[in-house]
Design a protein around this motif. Structure first.
Motif, PDB file in Angstrom:
ATOM      1  N   TYR A 104      51.208  45.670 -12.382  1.00  0.00           N
ATOM      2  CA  TYR A 104      50.642  45.382 -10.896  1.00  0.00           C
ATOM      3  C   TYR A 104      51.360  45.727  -9.721  1.00  0.00           C
ATOM      4  CZ  TYR A 104      47.722  42.483 -14.308  1.00  0.00           C
ATOM      5  OH  TYR A 104      47.032  41.973 -15.234  1.00  0.00           O
ATOM      6  N   PHE A 105      51.021  46.222  -8.515  1.00  0.00           N
ATOM      7  CA  PHE A 105      51.641  46.549  -7.396  1.00  0.00           C
ATOM      8  C   PHE A 105      50.729  46.661  -6.340  1.00  0.00           C
ATOM      9  CE2 PHE A 105      50.012  50.150  -9.574  1.00  0.00           C
ATOM     10  CZ  PHE A 105      49.593  51.176  -8.819  1.00  0.00           C
ATOM     11  N   ALA A 106      51.084  46.502  -4.983  1.00  0.00           N
ATOM     12  CA  ALA A 106      50.186  46.633  -4.062  1.00  0.00           C
ATOM     13  C   ALA A 106      50.529  48.065  -3.256  1.00  0.00           C
ATOM     14  CB  ALA A 106      50.924  45.646  -2.865  1.00  0.00           C
ATOM     15  N   ASP A 107      49.371  48.751  -2.961  1.00  0.00           N
ATOM     16  CA  ASP A 107      49.326  50.014  -2.261  1.00  0.00           C
ATOM     17  C   ASP A 107      49.126  49.534  -0.545  1.00  0.00           C
ATOM     18  OD1 ASP A 107      49.237  52.355  -1.165  1.00  0.00           O
ATOM     19  OD2 ASP A 107      47.931  53.301  -2.580  1.00  0.00           O
ATOM     20  N   VAL A 108      50.116  49.378  -0.212  1.00  0.00           N
ATOM     21  CA  VAL A 108      49.732  48.990   1.629  1.00  0.00           C
ATOM     22  C   VAL A 108      49.331  49.916   2.300  1.00  0.00           C
ATOM     23  CG1 VAL A 108      51.076  48.195   3.706  1.00  0.00           C
ATOM     24  CG2 VAL A 108      51.779  47.328   1.633  1.00  0.00           C
ATOM     25  N   ARG A 109      49.596  51.340   1.997  1.00  0.00           N
ATOM     26  CA  ARG A 109      48.977  52.544   2.651  1.00  0.00           C
ATOM     27  C   ARG A 109      47.518  52.353   2.586  1.00  0.00           C
ATOM     28  NH1 ARG A 109      52.444  57.418   1.626  1.00  0.00           N
ATOM     29  NH2 ARG A 109      53.597  56.324   3.198  1.00  0.00           N
ATOM     30  N   ARG A 110      46.755  52.210   1.335  1.00  0.00           N
ATOM     31  CA  ARG A 110      45.510  52.167   1.383  1.00  0.00           C
ATOM     32  C   ARG A 110      44.905  50.773   1.632  1.00  0.00           C
ATOM     33  NH1 ARG A 110      48.256  55.471  -1.076  1.00  0.00           N
ATOM     34  NH2 ARG A 110      47.836  57.717  -0.827  1.00  0.00           N
ATOM     35  N   GLY A 111      45.644  49.572   1.766  1.00  0.00           N
ATOM     36  CA  GLY A 111      45.297  48.429   1.791  1.00  0.00           C
ATOM     37  C   GLY A 111      44.764  47.796   0.528  1.00  0.00           C
ATOM     38  N   VAL A 112      45.037  48.131  -0.654  1.00  0.00           N
ATOM     39  CA  VAL A 112      44.544  47.776  -1.770  1.00  0.00           C
ATOM     40  C   VAL A 112      45.953  47.011  -2.861  1.00  0.00           C
ATOM     41  CG1 VAL A 112      42.554  49.073  -1.874  1.00  0.00           C
ATOM     42  CG2 VAL A 112      44.730  49.856  -3.033  1.00  0.00           C
ATOM     43  N   VAL A 113      45.427  46.260  -3.762  1.00  0.00           N
ATOM     44  CA  VAL A 113      46.327  45.659  -4.689  1.00  0.00           C
ATOM     45  C   VAL A 113      45.615  46.533  -6.157  1.00  0.00           C
ATOM     46  CG1 VAL A 113      46.937  43.616  -6.212  1.00  0.00           C
ATOM     47  CG2 VAL A 113      46.727  43.590  -3.496  1.00  0.00           C
ATOM     48  N   CYS A 114      46.618  46.825  -7.118  1.00  0.00           N
ATOM     49  CA  CYS A 114      46.412  47.669  -8.225  1.00  0.00           C
ATOM     50  C   CYS A 114      46.430  46.933  -9.475  1.00  0.00           C
ATOM     51  CB  CYS A 114      46.721  49.353  -7.882  1.00  0.00           C
ATOM     52  SG  CYS A 114      46.227  50.045  -6.634  1.00  0.00           S
ATOM     53  N   LYS A 115      46.076  47.689 -10.395  1.00  0.00           N
ATOM     54  CA  LYS A 115      46.471  47.271 -11.729  1.00  0.00           C
ATOM     55  C   LYS A 115      46.328  48.427 -12.737  1.00  0.00           C
ATOM     56  CE  LYS A 115      44.400  44.993 -15.990  1.00  0.00           C
ATOM     57  NZ  LYS A 115      43.457  44.325 -16.570  1.00  0.00           N
ATOM     58  N   LYS A 116      47.596  48.986 -13.337  1.00  0.00           N
ATOM     59  CA  LYS A 116      47.371  50.040 -14.038  1.00  0.00           C
ATOM     60  C   LYS A 116      47.632  49.504 -15.517  1.00  0.00           C
ATOM     61  CE  LYS A 116      50.872  52.098 -15.463  1.00  0.00           C
ATOM     62  NZ  LYS A 116      50.514  52.261 -17.007  1.00  0.00           N
ATOM     63  N   SER A 117      46.719  50.078 -16.434  1.00  0.00           N
ATOM     64  CA  SER A 117      46.618  49.797 -17.727  1.00  0.00           C
ATOM     65  C   SER A 117      46.474  50.960 -18.660  1.00  0.00           C
ATOM     66  CB  SER A 117      45.124  48.979 -18.107  1.00  0.00           C
ATOM     67  OG  SER A 117      44.356  49.575 -17.928  1.00  0.00           O
ATOM     68  N   ASN A 118      46.254  51.045 -19.669  1.00  0.00           N
ATOM     69  CA  ASN A 118      46.373  51.960 -20.818  1.00  0.00           C
ATOM     70  C   ASN A 118      45.147  52.886 -20.120  1.00  0.00           C
ATOM     71  OD1 ASN A 118      48.634  51.326 -22.060  1.00  0.00           O
ATOM     72  ND2 ASN A 118      47.382  50.084 -23.684  1.00  0.00           N
ATOM     73  N   ASN A 119      44.091  52.323 -19.530  1.00  0.00           N
ATOM     74  CA  ASN A 119      42.824  53.010 -19.120  1.00  0.00           C
ATOM     75  C   ASN A 119      43.084  53.569 -17.610  1.00  0.00           C
ATOM     76  OD1 ASN A 119      41.545  52.224 -21.389  1.00  0.00           O
ATOM     77  ND2 ASN A 119      40.834  50.561 -20.492  1.00  0.00           N
TER      78      ASN A 119
END
Length: 191
Positions: free
Chosen positions: A136-151
């Motif tokens: 999990y991490f925040a992408d402030v430049r694009r204004g979103v919070v993200c989740k990276k999984s195997n998909n």
């Protein structure tokens, strides 16, 4: 001999006319010697670039490397504008019919493969946290919070909080974002 120049080539007495200069390497990876616990040989502080133990073809268009994490047998690379992984000790070859096969190689760090999507970790590596197979991490430049999984990489802030995070990150100067995953309540918390 005492000039402000240096040449590294086959002629040890030749002197270069170029002056010394600083090089800002913001998207390169190097690796050190090994640590052997049975013999107590510690090579973790040895970075011999003459042995070509570096990877300088990380895509610089995606910005500086903000975080590197070893996962499985590869390195995950979190840059400002992209998330990718660098194969460690192997290479992927594509056959003529489009199939891909993993082969072993003598190079330690081989090719960089990017995840789909246009998200990176911006300049906030402290927003990163992980839980089992998810990052999990925040992408402030694009204004979103993200989740990276195997998909792949997904914008989890799209689940009812798209406008909130977009306005929060756009309207405020944010210097520090701490991200932690609460495994008891199954939440990713940003501070």
């Amino acid at each position: 001999f005492n000039e402000k120049s240096l040449a590294i080539d086959f002629s040890p007495t030749a002197v270069s006319e170029d002056e010394y200069g600083e090089v800002n390497r913001y998207a390169d990876i190097t690796y050190s010697g090994i640590y052997n616990s049975t013999t107590n040989v510690n090579g973790l502080n040895e970075f011999n670039l003459s042995r070509a133990n570096f990877k300088d073809d990380i895509e610089k268009n995606y910005g500086a490397i903000m975080k590197i994490r070893g996962k499985d047998t590869d390195l995950e690379v979190y840059q400002e504008d992209k998330i990718s992984y660098v194969l460690y000790g192997k290479n992927v070859l594509t056959t003529a019919n489009g199939d891909s096969q993993v082969t072993q190689t003598e190079d330690v760090l081989t090719q960089q493969n990017t995840y789909g999507g246009e998200n990176g970790i911006s300049i906030h590596p402290e927003s990163y946290d992980f839980e089992t197979f998810n990052d999990y991490f925040a992408d402030v430049r694009r204004g979103v919070v993200c989740k990276k999984s195997n998909n792949g990489v997904f914008e989890i802030s799209l689940q009812g909080q798209k406008n909130y995070f977009r306005k929060l990150f756009r309207n405020n100067k944010i210097n520090n974002i701490i991200g932690r995953f609460d495994q008891f309540h199954d939440y990713f918390i940003l501070n």
